[in-house]
Design a protein around this motif. Structure first.
Motif, mmCIF file in Angstrom:
data_model
loop_
_atom_site.group_PDB
_atom_site.id
_atom_site.type_symbol
_atom_site.label_atom_id
_atom_site.label_comp_id
_atom_site.label_asym_id
_atom_site.label_seq_id
_atom_site.Cartn_x
_atom_site.Cartn_y
_atom_site.Cartn_z
ATOM 1 N N LEU A 386 22.903 -10.981 3.392
ATOM 2 C CA LEU A 386 23.218 -10.888 1.972
ATOM 3 C C LEU A 386 23.247 -12.278 1.359
ATOM 4 N N ASP A 387 22.797 -12.357 0.104
ATOM 5 C CA ASP A 387 22.753 -13.634 -0.607
ATOM 6 C C ASP A 387 24.111 -13.867 -1.263
ATOM 7 N N THR A 388 24.969 -14.589 -0.577
ATOM 8 C CA THR A 388 26.309 -14.862 -1.101
ATOM 9 C C THR A 388 26.309 -15.959 -2.155
ATOM 10 N N ASP A 389 25.274 -16.778 -2.185
ATOM 11 C CA ASP A 389 25.218 -17.853 -3.177
ATOM 12 C C ASP A 389 25.117 -17.285 -4.592
ATOM 13 N N ILE A 390 24.383 -16.189 -4.746
ATOM 14 C CA ILE A 390 24.265 -15.572 -6.076
ATOM 15 C C ILE A 390 25.619 -15.058 -6.554
ATOM 16 N N VAL A 391 26.346 -14.406 -5.662
ATOM 17 C CA VAL A 391 27.662 -13.881 -6.037
ATOM 18 C C VAL A 391 28.607 -15.024 -6.366
ATOM 19 N N GLN A 392 28.521 -16.122 -5.635
ATOM 20 C CA GLN A 392 29.369 -17.280 -5.936
ATOM 21 C C GLN A 392 29.065 -17.820 -7.333
ATOM 22 N N ARG A 393 27.790 -17.938 -7.668
ATOM 23 C CA ARG A 393 27.441 -18.427 -9.004
ATOM 24 C C ARG A 393 27.890 -17.448 -10.082
ATOM 25 N N ILE A 394 27.755 -16.150 -9.836
ATOM 26 C CA ILE A 394 28.187 -15.153 -10.818
ATOM 27 C C ILE A 394 29.691 -15.253 -11.059
ATOM 28 N N MET A 395 30.465 -15.426 -9.987
ATOM 29 C CA MET A 395 31.911 -15.576 -10.130
ATOM 30 C C MET A 395 32.253 -16.842 -10.917
ATOM 31 N N GLU A 396 31.553 -17.911 -10.648
ATOM 32 C CA GLU A 396 31.810 -19.155 -11.380
ATOM 33 C C GLU A 396 31.467 -18.997 -12.856
ATOM 34 N N TYR A 397 30.381 -18.285 -13.167
ATOM 35 C CA TYR A 397 30.044 -18.032 -14.576
ATOM 36 C C TYR A 397 31.122 -17.178 -15.245
ATOM 37 N N TYR A 398 31.685 -16.235 -14.499
ATOM 38 C CA TYR A 398 32.746 -15.400 -15.064
ATOM 39 C C TYR A 398 33.969 -16.252 -15.419
ATOM 40 N N LEU A 399 34.373 -17.127 -14.510
ATOM 41 C CA LEU A 399 35.538 -17.976 -14.773
ATOM 42 C C LEU A 399 35.275 -18.925 -15.938
ATOM 43 N N MET A 400 34.076 -19.477 -16.025
ATOM 44 C CA MET A 400 33.737 -20.350 -17.149
ATOM 45 C C MET A 400 33.777 -19.574 -18.464
ATOM 46 N N HIS A 401 33.297 -18.350 -18.444
ATOM 47 C CA HIS A 401 33.321 -17.542 -19.663
ATOM 48 C C HIS A 401 34.751 -17.229 -20.084
ATOM 49 N N GLU A 402 35.611 -16.928 -19.127
ATOM 50 C CA GLU A 402 37.004 -16.626 -19.464
ATOM 51 C C GLU A 402 37.710 -17.855 -20.024
ATOM 52 N N GLN A 403 37.378 -19.031 -19.539
ATOM 53 C CA GLN A 403 37.976 -20.245 -20.084
ATOM 54 C C GLN A 403 37.471 -20.539 -21.487
ATOM 55 N N GLN A 404 36.237 -20.218 -21.760
ATOM 56 C CA GLN A 404 35.689 -20.486 -23.084
ATOM 57 C C GLN A 404 36.293 -19.569 -24.136
ATOM 58 N N ASP A 430 28.985 -9.642 8.513
ATOM 59 C CA ASP A 430 27.797 -10.389 8.910
ATOM 60 C C ASP A 430 28.205 -11.493 9.887
ATOM 61 N N ALA A 431 27.628 -11.460 11.081
ATOM 62 C CA ALA A 431 27.980 -12.451 12.103
ATOM 63 C C ALA A 431 27.476 -13.841 11.752
ATOM 64 N N ASN A 432 26.495 -13.958 10.840
ATOM 65 C CA ASN A 432 25.944 -15.259 10.469
ATOM 66 C C ASN A 432 26.688 -15.925 9.324
ATOM 67 N N LEU A 433 27.659 -15.259 8.762
ATOM 68 C CA LEU A 433 28.417 -15.846 7.653
ATOM 69 C C LEU A 433 29.380 -16.898 8.189
ATOM 70 N N SER A 434 29.259 -18.110 7.674
ATOM 71 C CA SER A 434 30.118 -19.196 8.143
ATOM 72 C C SER A 434 31.511 -19.083 7.549
ATOM 73 N N ILE A 435 32.455 -19.679 8.238
ATOM 74 C CA ILE A 435 33.843 -19.643 7.759
ATOM 75 C C ILE A 435 33.994 -20.443 6.476
ATOM 76 N N THR A 436 33.188 -21.491 6.312
ATOM 77 C CA THR A 436 33.259 -22.296 5.086
ATOM 78 C C THR A 436 32.832 -21.477 3.877
ATOM 79 N N LYS A 437 31.729 -20.729 4.028
ATOM 80 C CA LYS A 437 31.262 -19.898 2.924
ATOM 81 C C LYS A 437 32.276 -18.806 2.595
ATOM 82 N N PHE A 438 32.870 -18.213 3.630
ATOM 83 C CA PHE A 438 33.884 -17.182 3.393
ATOM 84 C C PHE A 438 35.088 -17.775 2.668
#
Length: 633
Positions: A386-404, A430-438
């Motif tokens: 799974l592409d977790t980077d996309i979800v991370q960016r979406i969450m960051e956009y949500y927080l930026m929108h709430e602050q605005q 997913d066994a390939n998901l690193s602890i840092t990303k989690f």
């Protein structure tokens, strides 16, 4: 294989044949002989003298259009087609006439055959399927009014303007036929006029804000979604300009995407499916996309980019589920990075309506990326399903929108926290998901976003279960994300028996569990008595409690008045005795003390009897405290 169309004529039988010449306006051809069929000339086209040519007039011009050769006479075509008259016609090899090759003729051989019939004066049928081709071909051959009144340009233009554009179905049919007539249909404004006509008819009932039925609003969806993407975009742009509501436009775009983008309704496009087996998320990547033709992939990419570019900016136009589906398709077909980024920002603004399954976006890789990953197998490069980077960016956009916007809805942020915790529980398999990303994903939201950390604990426990060889320090690092004080009592009891958690975390959970059990027991016990006047004052009484309190206060006041009267009488008697017998003051004091003691004993006895006779008040401590305050006041 070449086909040949021969045009033959007969000569008149009588002496009036001398009046015929090539310069006459009407050529008295009796019939046109076509392979396997004979087309008879209409009566209206016969010569006014009704005479016929008996010997055959040989054709003197061969015109090649695509794979068809037309053996015709030069004069009928030159008299109505200025383009053919301007060309340098070369003599044929057999010296039997002239040859001409028409390249890029709009409509091809079928349309040119109709034009030949028109040039010979035969009646032709104008309809919505051939009118655009005839209009473009007549413009190509320059069949203007300067050569002859009522030439093909004017007739086809009149039929197109007054007949076709007034009909919805005919306009759709003509617009479809224009797909193979570029650039002639564009230059002659046929596409623009058809799109404007369709947009006017579609937006006529949708420009107002009235809430009509959905089937009435979308009556035009099925017809419009059969068009090519460039024509569809032109229609949507025209409908937007006419003030149609954004939710109607968005619904039409979603209808078009479901029609042309295969797999939009599949839960995960590009994946055969996902399920749970042995507590592991199982994905089967569909590799058939690599075998697709490049032309089809390019067409799908064009459709995706076009639909994303014409989406109305209003949030109510399309759902977050549709946006995430389009985002998956854009990632699959490697759409423009700018469009992908804009879609991610838009999803972030509508994230509260999303579901966990919508966020499960596969990590698509093209050929170059796959080779790079294969060359880095021994490295620590992360390759998750799974592409977790996309979800991370979406969450960051949500927080930026709430602050605005500067207003965070408590219910909204709670929904986002639950959504993120459920997503973490899915990707933790997913066994390939690193602890840092989690950890980065788990710490995206602020501390006050979660009122309860049960969902986060479930995700951490799933990650520990999927990674049994995780070192102790990484386990402690992972558990620091969670606040043991925000765990429910059931979660604390489960965590206290969880061997996967580090010892320090278990101790914290046990302490938190004891605190919660103590607080739960205190809530069940009655409130302790004391002089907490502020708590008594702030509590709410029922009407019965207020009446009981008033009656008890009245009794206390009457007792106080009696005691005050008795005290006043004793004080006066003391003063009298003090003035009459000063020597025996010590004896009087001794007697006064006896009276006072007997009085107090009597008062205490009366209070005991009164307490035994009266029913016990439901709030004794509260009443006693209030009586003290009233007596002191």
């Amino acid at each position: 294989m070449r086909k040949s169309l021969q045009l033959q004529a007969t000569q008149p039988k009588d002496a009036e044949a001398e009046n015929y010449s090539e310069g006459t306006d009407q050529i008295p051809y009796k019939s046109i002989v076509v392979p396997n069929k004979v087309i008879t000339i209409a009566d209206s086209f016969k010569n006014e003298h009704s005479w016929f040519i008996t010997p055959q007039i040989p054709s003197d011009l061969s015109i090649h259009v695509q794979e068809t050769t037309y053996n015709v006479h030069k004069y009928p075509l030159i008299s109505k087609c200025a383009y053919i008259g301007r060309l340098e016609i070369q003599p044929s090899v057999s010296n039997a006439g002239y040859e001409l090759k028409l390249e890029n003729c709009p409509g091809g051989s079928e349309t040119f055959e109709t034009i030949v019939r028109f040039c010979y004066g035969l009646p032709i049928d104008f309809n919505s399927k051939n009118i655009a081709k005839l209009r473009c071909a007549s413009e190509f051959l320059e069949m203007t009014e300067e050569l002859e009144d009522g030439n093909l340009i004017s007739k086809s233009e009149a039929f197109l303007t007054f007949v076709v554009l007034s009909s919805w179905k005919d306009t759709i049919t003509v617009l479809k036929s224009c797909e193979t007539l570029s650039p002639w249909a564009e230059n002659l404004q046929i596409v623009r006029r058809c799109c404007d006509s369709i947009a006017w008819k579609a937006s006529k009932d949708n420009s107002t804000g009235s809430n009509t039925a959905a089937n009435q609003e979308g009556w035009w969806f099925n017809d419009v979604t059969t068009l090519r993407i460039d024509h569809f975009m032109r229609i949507i742009a025209a409908i937007k300009a006419k003030g149609t509501r954004p939710e109607i436009i968005g619904e039409c775009i979603m209808h078009y995407a479901r029609q042309w983008l295969r797999g939009m309704d599949v839960e995960l496009e590009g994946l055969r499916g996902y399920g749970y087996g042995n507590n592991e998320l199982q994905f089967s990547i569909y590799s058939g996309k690599e075998k697709e033709k490049s032309g089809h992939s390019k067409e799908q990419k064009t459709i995706i980019e076009s639909l994303l570019s014409i989406l109305p900016p209003q949030q109510e136009a399309v759902s977050s589920k549709f946006l995430l589906q389009m985002l998956k398709m854009a990632m699959m077909y490697s759409a423009s990075p700018a469009l992908i980024s804009d879609t991610e920002k838009r999803v972030g603004m509508m994230l509260e309506d999303a579901e966990v399954n919508d966020l499960l976006i596969p990590r698509y890789q093209n050929g170059d990326q796959r080779k790079l990953v294969n060359n880095m197998v021994n490295s620590s490069e992360e390759c998750t399903m799974l592409d977790t980077d996309i979800v991370q960016r979406i969450m960051e956009y949500y927080l930026m929108h709430e602050q605005q916007v500067q207003h965070q809805h408590k219910s909204g942020i709670l929904n986002i926290s639950r959504l993120l915790d459920n997503y973490l529980a899915e990707v933790a398999r997913d066994a390939n998901l690193s602890i840092t990303k989690f950890q980065v994903l788990a710490e995206l939201l602020p501390e006050n976003a979660r009122t309860c950390d049960d969902g986060l604990y479930r995700a951490i426990d799933t990650y520990l279960k999927t990674h049994p060889a995780l070192p102790e320090h990484d386990r402690r690092r992972l558990c620091k994300i969670m606040n043991c004080g925000k765990l429910s009592l059931d979660a604390c009891m489960h965590a206290a028996q969880n061997d996967r958690l580090p010892l320090k975390t278990i101790v914290q959970v046990l302490f938190s569990e004891q605190v919660k059990m103590r607080e739960a027991m205190k809530e069940k016990e009655p409130s302790p008595s004391g002089n907490n006047s502020e708590q008594d004052v702030n509590q709410t009484f029922t009407n019965a409690e207020i009446q009981a309190l008033k009656s008890e206060l009245d009794n206390v006041k009457s007792k106080m008045e009696e005691l005050h009267n008795d005290y006043s009488e004793l004080q006066r008697e003391y003063e009298k005795l003090g003035n009459n017998k000063p020597k025996n003051s010590s004896g009087w004091i001794h007697n006064w003390r006896k009276i006072k003691q007997s009085f107090h004993a009597k008062l205490d006895g009366d209070e005991i009897v009164e307490r035994q006779e009266k029913p016990k008040s439901p709030y004794p401590n509260r009443l006693r405290a209030n009586s003290r305050r009233l007596s002191m006041s």
